[in-house]
Design a protein around this motif. Structure first.
Motif, PDB file in Angstrom:
ATOM      1  N   ALA A  67      36.845  52.761  34.958  1.00  0.00           N
ATOM      2  CA  ALA A  67      37.371  51.470  34.514  1.00  0.00           C
ATOM      3  C   ALA A  67      36.251  50.660  33.891  1.00  0.00           C
ATOM      4  CB  ALA A  67      37.980  50.701  35.693  1.00  0.00           C
ATOM      5  N   HIS A  68      36.633  49.702  33.026  1.00  0.00           N
ATOM      6  CA  HIS A  68      35.653  48.779  32.456  1.00  0.00           C
ATOM      7  C   HIS A  68      36.300  47.410  32.283  1.00  0.00           C
ATOM      8  CE1 HIS A  68      37.706  49.199  28.605  1.00  0.00           C
ATOM      9  NE2 HIS A  68      37.492  50.507  28.597  1.00  0.00           N
ATOM     10  N   GLN A 111      40.045  43.150  21.553  1.00  0.00           N
ATOM     11  CA  GLN A 111      41.321  42.841  22.198  1.00  0.00           C
ATOM     12  C   GLN A 111      41.311  43.159  23.690  1.00  0.00           C
ATOM     13  OE1 GLN A 111      41.180  43.774  18.915  1.00  0.00           O
ATOM     14  NE2 GLN A 111      41.959  41.758  18.369  1.00  0.00           N
ATOM     15  N   GLN A 112      40.254  43.805  24.159  1.00  0.00           N
ATOM     16  CA  GLN A 112      40.156  44.146  25.585  1.00  0.00           C
ATOM     17  C   GLN A 112      39.242  43.191  26.355  1.00  0.00           C
ATOM     18  OE1 GLN A 112      39.471  48.512  26.161  1.00  0.00           O
ATOM     19  NE2 GLN A 112      39.764  48.629  23.942  1.00  0.00           N
ATOM     20  N   GLN A 113      38.760  42.130  25.722  1.00  0.00           N
ATOM     21  CA  GLN A 113      37.876  41.185  26.396  1.00  0.00           C
ATOM     22  C   GLN A 113      38.592  40.490  27.562  1.00  0.00           C
ATOM     23  OE1 GLN A 113      35.037  38.939  23.444  1.00  0.00           O
ATOM     24  NE2 GLN A 113      37.031  39.184  22.449  1.00  0.00           N
ATOM     25  N   ASP A 114      37.867  40.359  28.660  1.00  0.00           N
ATOM     26  CA  ASP A 114      38.409  39.736  29.874  1.00  0.00           C
ATOM     27  C   ASP A 114      39.719  40.384  30.322  1.00  0.00           C
ATOM     28  OD1 ASP A 114      36.488  38.043  30.822  1.00  0.00           O
ATOM     29  OD2 ASP A 114      37.303  36.216  29.937  1.00  0.00           O
ATOM     30  N   ILE A 115      39.814  41.677  30.100  1.00  0.00           N
ATOM     31  CA  ILE A 115      40.916  42.477  30.630  1.00  0.00           C
ATOM     32  C   ILE A 115      40.306  43.679  31.351  1.00  0.00           C
ATOM     33  CG2 ILE A 115      42.925  43.906  30.082  1.00  0.00           C
ATOM     34  CD1 ILE A 115      43.453  42.118  27.690  1.00  0.00           C
ATOM     35  N   HIS A 116      40.631  43.810  32.618  1.00  0.00           N
ATOM     36  CA  HIS A 116      40.164  44.971  33.364  1.00  0.00           C
ATOM     37  C   HIS A 116      41.045  46.153  32.990  1.00  0.00           C
ATOM     38  CE1 HIS A 116      39.753  47.701  36.831  1.00  0.00           C
ATOM     39  NE2 HIS A 116      38.522  47.244  36.873  1.00  0.00           N
ATOM     40  N   VAL A 117      40.419  47.192  32.431  1.00  0.00           N
ATOM     41  CA  VAL A 117      41.145  48.368  31.965  1.00  0.00           C
ATOM     42  C   VAL A 117      40.778  49.551  32.856  1.00  0.00           C
ATOM     43  CG1 VAL A 117      41.631  49.900  30.026  1.00  0.00           C
ATOM     44  CG2 VAL A 117      41.089  47.487  29.597  1.00  0.00           C
ATOM     45  N   GLY A 118      41.766  50.116  33.530  1.00  0.00           N
ATOM     46  CA  GLY A 118      41.540  51.262  34.404  1.00  0.00           C
ATOM     47  C   GLY A 118      42.137  52.526  33.818  1.00  0.00           C
ATOM     48  N   TYR A 119      41.403  53.629  33.889  1.00  0.00           N
ATOM     49  CA  TYR A 119      41.854  54.924  33.371  1.00  0.00           C
ATOM     50  C   TYR A 119      42.110  55.855  34.564  1.00  0.00           C
ATOM     51  CZ  TYR A 119      39.861  53.480  28.841  1.00  0.00           C
ATOM     52  OH  TYR A 119      39.558  52.822  27.673  1.00  0.00           O
ATOM     53  N   GLU A 174      44.545  47.856  39.092  1.00  0.00           N
ATOM     54  CA  GLU A 174      45.417  46.717  39.345  1.00  0.00           C
ATOM     55  C   GLU A 174      46.054  46.294  38.034  1.00  0.00           C
ATOM     56  OE1 GLU A 174      43.012  44.600  43.042  1.00  0.00           O
ATOM     57  OE2 GLU A 174      42.846  43.778  41.014  1.00  0.00           O
ATOM     58  N   GLY A 175      47.180  45.621  38.125  1.00  0.00           N
ATOM     59  CA  GLY A 175      47.838  45.134  36.935  1.00  0.00           C
ATOM     60  C   GLY A 175      48.898  46.097  36.434  1.00  0.00           C
ATOM     61  N   ALA A 176      49.372  45.841  35.226  1.00  0.00           N
ATOM     62  CA  ALA A 176      50.473  46.612  34.648  1.00  0.00           C
ATOM     63  C   ALA A 176      50.000  47.990  34.204  1.00  0.00           C
ATOM     64  CB  ALA A 176      51.059  45.844  33.467  1.00  0.00           C
ATOM     65  N   ARG A 177      50.880  48.982  34.335  1.00  0.00           N
ATOM     66  CA  ARG A 177      50.563  50.355  33.959  1.00  0.00           C
ATOM     67  C   ARG A 177      51.128  50.703  32.591  1.00  0.00           C
ATOM     68  NH1 ARG A 177      51.409  54.335  39.199  1.00  0.00           N
ATOM     69  NH2 ARG A 177      50.087  53.172  40.675  1.00  0.00           N
ATOM     70  N   ALA A 178      50.338  51.436  31.825  1.00  0.00           N
ATOM     71  CA  ALA A 178      50.790  51.959  30.535  1.00  0.00           C
ATOM     72  C   ALA A 178      50.532  53.463  30.522  1.00  0.00           C
ATOM     73  CB  ALA A 178      50.046  51.292  29.387  1.00  0.00           C
ATOM     74  N   PRO A 179      51.568  54.290  30.347  1.00  0.00           N
ATOM     75  CA  PRO A 179      51.375  55.746  30.402  1.00  0.00           C
ATOM     76  C   PRO A 179      50.583  56.267  29.213  1.00  0.00           C
ATOM     77  CG  PRO A 179      53.616  55.223  29.758  1.00  0.00           C
ATOM     78  CD  PRO A 179      52.969  53.917  30.132  1.00  0.00           C
ATOM     79  N   LEU A 238      47.015  54.099  32.184  1.00  0.00           N
ATOM     80  CA  LEU A 238      46.009  53.044  32.151  1.00  0.00           C
ATOM     81  C   LEU A 238      46.595  51.795  32.784  1.00  0.00           C
ATOM     82  CD1 LEU A 238      44.841  54.967  29.922  1.00  0.00           C
ATOM     83  CD2 LEU A 238      43.970  52.915  28.802  1.00  0.00           C
ATOM     84  N   THR A 239      45.730  50.951  33.330  1.00  0.00           N
ATOM     85  CA  THR A 239      46.169  49.655  33.841  1.00  0.00           C
ATOM     86  C   THR A 239      45.461  48.542  33.077  1.00  0.00           C
ATOM     87  OG1 THR A 239      44.464  49.683  35.584  1.00  0.00           O
ATOM     88  CG2 THR A 239      46.672  50.513  36.153  1.00  0.00           C
TER      89      THR A 239
END
Length: 440
Positions: free
Chosen positions: A241-242, A415-423, A265-270, A430-431
């Motif tokens: 994650a980043h 577009q990913q700034q201040d968004i925690h992105v989990g793989y 955490e947060g919403a999931r995107a397949p 992804l979350t």
């Protein structure tokens, strides 16, 4: 359709499991946290104090468009599918035994690890000390006709050493030997350093930087995509994650976590998997501006064709989101309709829609842009995620149109700034969780 999706799922899982069994050298490590640095941060060794905000914005646009072309494999250009371009984020690491401290590009769109190795046939000027393979007790060249050499698509020329070559579309290249080495990282949470043994990498003895670049560059690259020899696959972790801090924060670094240290955490995107493509594709099913759905041409985001057309990927190495040209035009039209402001020409000629307002006001006078993913997840782009200060007092929509010859789309790091992105590679999703990345 259901049968084909099931087969793709099975293929995806088989690829994940096969790499873990082939290269599980570091199973005792459960996870770690480190930091990555944006290339334009004052903390970056690539930082140019003489570069203005406008200079950096224009350079980021050019890198984004050039990188966009890198993923497109035309029938006449199969030997140079990627671009180096010195990347967007750097990670600090140590190389060899004894460890030599330095930086490398970290990139979710690349599938290989390579580093400049001295003595060189030719090495470009780099930041920090050179890694001298002959002085490292943990260095080992990989022999020909081995599983590791074959996985790296290595070649043998009259000897038993496995050679590699990566040629980039910007005329940079790296050539050398597929080898083992120990890479050491520092966990930024507990301060401990830990080695990762027998990492397979390209020991580059003949390397050329991007032509026209004269400043010392990073000594190499750490690839994080789904390729069999990427860093994430070699360390046998199913998760990373980043969380990218905003561009205007000059003091903090962006946290990056691996293994059990990664939070989901947060919403999931397949994820979507396409054979022959190791990048991270998402199942984007729609886009809306405010409450208005944007018209999307059939197939714009559905599948990736043999030549690379189509699909929607997420990428740490592309700054500004690049959208299918028809969809991009429709987004501009609808944002302009709904905005409270009158648009003005961009004085830097970098963007197509700008307003003469303060960055702090843009969110209140423009509509949100929502990306709708399969399963009901929405990623909302507004404020710093959708707009950028061009350096001359204008705020511009931080998106670019795909070239009509390269009609596929990329979600960029701006577009990913201040968004925690989990793989989550095991369950292939992804979350997204909006948050203050400095508090993570």
């Amino acid at each position: 359709m259901a049968t084909s999706m099931t087969l793709l799922f099975a293929l995806f899982l088989s690829i994940i499991s096969s790499s873990s069994s082939l290269f599980s050298h570091n199973n005792s490590l459960s996870g770690f946290r480190t930091s990555i640095i944006h290339r334009d941060s004052p903390q970056s060794p690539l930082y140019n104090p003489n570069s203005t905000v406008s200079d950096r914005i224009k350079a980021a646009k050019m890198r984004s468009l050039a990188r966009h072309r890198r993923y497109f494999n035309s029938p006449d250009d199969l030997t140079a599918p990627v671009m180096y371009g010195r990347g967007e984020y750097l990670i600090q690491l140590s190389i060899g035994t004894p460890p030599i401290e330095n930086y490398a590009i970290v990139d979710t769109g690349s599938d290989i690890i390579w580093l400049q190795c001295f003595p060189c046939e030719y090495c470009y000027p780099q930041m920090g000390p050179f890694y001298v393979s002959t002085q490292s007790s943990s260095y080992e060249r990989i022999k020909c006709n081995t599983t590791e050499c074959n996985a790296a698509i290595g070649a043998c020329y009259g000897g038993d050493k496995c050679r590699y070559e990566v040629a980039y579309q910007d005329d940079a290249y790296t050539r050398g030997y597929i080898s083992y080495e120990t890479l050491t990282f520092r966990d930024t949470k507990n301060g401990e350093s830990f080695p990762l043994y027998k990492i397979i990498f390209g020991c580059g003895v003949d390397n050329r930087d991007t032509p026209g670049v004269h400043e010392p560059g990073p000594p190499g690259l750490i690839g994080l995509n789904l390729g069999q020899l990427s860093f994430i696959r070699q360390i046998s972790f199913d998760h990373f994650a980043h969380c990218f801090i905003p561009d205007d924060n000059k003091e903090a670094t962006s946290p990056m976590t691996f293994g059990l240290s990664a939070i989901f955490e947060g919403a999931r995107a397949p994820m979507k998997y396409f054979p022959g493509h190791d990048e991270y594709y998402l199942n984007l099913v729609g886009i809306s501006v405010g409450d208005t759905s944007i018209q999307i041409p059939p197939g714009a985001f559905d599948d990736v064709k043999e030549d690379g057309q189509g699909g929607f990927m997420i990428d740490s190495g592309t700054t500004f989101t690049i959208i299918h040209s028809v969809v991009y035009k429709n987004i501009l039209t609808e944002v302009s309709k709904q905005a409270f402001y009158d648009s003005v020409p961009d004085t830097t000629h970098a963007f197509d829609l700008c307003y003469d307002v303060k960055m702090s006001d843009i969110e209140f006078g423009t509509p949100d842009i929502k990306l709708h993913f399969f399963g009901g997840t929405d990623l909302v782009l507004k404020g710093i995620n959708a707009w950028v200060d061009n350096g001359y007092g204008l705020v511009c929509l931080a998106m670019l149109s795909a070239d009509k010859e390269y009609e596929y789309s990329i979600l960029g790091n701006h577009q990913q700034q201040d968004i925690h992105v989990g793989y989550n590679l095991k369950e292939r999703y992804l979350t997204f969780k909006p948050m203050d990345c400095t508090e993570l």
